[in-house]
Write a protein that holds these residues in place. Sequence first.
Motif, PDB file in Angstrom:
ATOM      1  N   THR A   1     -21.213  51.351 116.257  1.00  0.00           N
ATOM      2  CA  THR A   1     -20.534  52.591 115.886  1.00  0.00           C
ATOM      3  C   THR A   1     -21.219  53.200 114.681  1.00  0.00           C
ATOM      4  O   THR A   1     -21.375  52.535 113.649  1.00  0.00           O
ATOM      5  CB  THR A   1     -19.050  52.328 115.560  1.00  0.00           C
ATOM      6  OG1 THR A   1     -18.420  51.738 116.700  1.00  0.00           O
ATOM      7  CG2 THR A   1     -18.337  53.629 115.225  1.00  0.00           C
ATOM      8  N   LEU A   2     -21.639  54.441 114.808  1.00  0.00           N
ATOM      9  CA  LEU A   2     -22.297  55.159 113.721  1.00  0.00           C
ATOM     10  C   LEU A   2     -21.340  56.208 113.169  1.00  0.00           C
ATOM     11  O   LEU A   2     -20.677  56.907 113.930  1.00  0.00           O
ATOM     12  CB  LEU A   2     -23.574  55.837 114.208  1.00  0.00           C
ATOM     13  CG  LEU A   2     -24.641  54.942 114.827  1.00  0.00           C
ATOM     14  CD1 LEU A   2     -25.810  55.785 115.324  1.00  0.00           C
ATOM     15  CD2 LEU A   2     -25.129  53.906 113.826  1.00  0.00           C
ATOM     16  N   ALA A   3     -21.277  56.307 111.858  1.00  0.00           N
ATOM     17  CA  ALA A   3     -20.440  57.322 111.222  1.00  0.00           C
ATOM     18  C   ALA A   3     -21.192  57.881 110.024  1.00  0.00           C
ATOM     19  O   ALA A   3     -21.899  57.151 109.327  1.00  0.00           O
ATOM     20  CB  ALA A   3     -19.111  56.718 110.771  1.00  0.00           C
ATOM     21  N   GLY A   4     -21.068  59.179 109.787  1.00  0.00           N
ATOM     22  CA  GLY A   4     -21.795  59.747 108.659  1.00  0.00           C
ATOM     23  C   GLY A   4     -21.394  61.174 108.397  1.00  0.00           C
ATOM     24  O   GLY A   4     -20.629  61.787 109.154  1.00  0.00           O
ATOM     25  N   GLU A   5     -21.920  61.711 107.302  1.00  0.00           N
ATOM     26  CA  GLU A   5     -21.667  63.095 106.931  1.00  0.00           C
ATOM     27  C   GLU A   5     -22.982  63.754 106.553  1.00  0.00           C
ATOM     28  O   GLU A   5     -23.886  63.103 106.033  1.00  0.00           O
ATOM     29  CB  GLU A   5     -20.690  63.182 105.750  1.00  0.00           C
ATOM     30  CG  GLU A   5     -21.170  62.458 104.499  1.00  0.00           C
ATOM     31  CD  GLU A   5     -20.217  62.630 103.336  1.00  0.00           C
ATOM     32  OE1 GLU A   5     -19.600  63.697 103.256  1.00  0.00           O
ATOM     33  OE2 GLU A   5     -20.126  61.707 102.510  1.00  0.00           O
TER      34      GLU A   5
ATOM     35  N   GLY B   1     -24.081  57.607 105.741  1.00  0.00           N
ATOM     36  CA  GLY B   1     -23.085  57.010 106.607  1.00  0.00           C
ATOM     37  C   GLY B   1     -23.261  55.519 106.734  1.00  0.00           C
ATOM     38  O   GLY B   1     -23.827  54.865 105.863  1.00  0.00           O
ATOM     39  N   SER B   2     -22.772  54.969 107.835  1.00  0.00           N
ATOM     40  CA  SER B   2     -22.795  53.528 108.037  1.00  0.00           C
ATOM     41  C   SER B   2     -22.952  53.208 109.511  1.00  0.00           C
ATOM     42  O   SER B   2     -22.734  54.048 110.385  1.00  0.00           O
ATOM     43  CB  SER B   2     -21.497  52.899 107.514  1.00  0.00           C
ATOM     44  OG  SER B   2     -20.378  53.416 108.226  1.00  0.00           O
ATOM     45  N   ALA B   3     -23.344  51.961 109.783  1.00  0.00           N
ATOM     46  CA  ALA B   3     -23.461  51.461 111.147  1.00  0.00           C
ATOM     47  C   ALA B   3     -22.684  50.157 111.237  1.00  0.00           C
ATOM     48  O   ALA B   3     -22.844  49.273 110.394  1.00  0.00           O
ATOM     49  CB  ALA B   3     -24.925  51.240 111.518  1.00  0.00           C
TER      50      ALA B   3
END
Length: 273
Positions: free
Chosen positions: A2-6, A20-22
Amino acid sequence: MTLAGEALFDATGRFTGFRGSAVVTEAPSGGEQKTGALVDPAFGSLPLSDPQFGRRIDGALRGPLSRIIATAETISGQFDGPIRADYARYAGDIAHAGRHLLGLVDDLADLQNIERPGFKAARDEIDLGDLARRAVGLLGMKAEEKGIRIDAPRTDDRAPATGEFRRVLQVLLNLLGNAIRYSPENSLIWIRVNREGDRAMVTVADQGQGIDAEQQAVVFEKFERLGRTDSGGSGLGLYIARRLARAMDGELTVDSAPGQGARFTLSLPARDA
């Protein structure tokens, strides 16, 4: 995974990247899922020639370095609020060092790839004049920071050739990057294309300190850095560039003398326009 970021933007509104993060979710044989931060694989005793070695270097180093660079650039750009000027400079130094290390990762991955048995380059229909102008477009700002002027091929200067598009661009970026790095401020770099018989050629020349005969004999070997002791490169760029040139049935040569700058010429099989 799951990748999340701005998205990040500087003070002028220019896009500068993502933060963001993985997260990886594993499903063991028992069926129970485990979730946690991305864990880098162990290298074990893999030799450099093993194809997995390059992939594991990339997986173990690229992610953490990218996060370090993104965070340092956020601090340096003061996107989350003002900080002391010296702290911003420190963060800028960290980002610069991170980009340097990321470049080393790229070089090691390329080294592992080109030394793999059976490595071959694609045979694209390319124009060395077009690729030279692309390289100038990518590194022009870096040259301007030193007051260096680049005399690029004109739009009607063409040298049709056969070679892998991205690999030829990679070689030209290495040659032009070296020319910028080793050229004095407010000097000139010129790039010319031409054809001799069945060879199409592009030459990158600078007004730097030049390379003596002893250095020319080893400049294309691994970890040679044009006699420099600064931290400007890995010493693999020219070795990789020549290996790539030869993988495309071409050659990379140097012509230089102390105090007279250096001329690096990439030659590839020519083709009719």
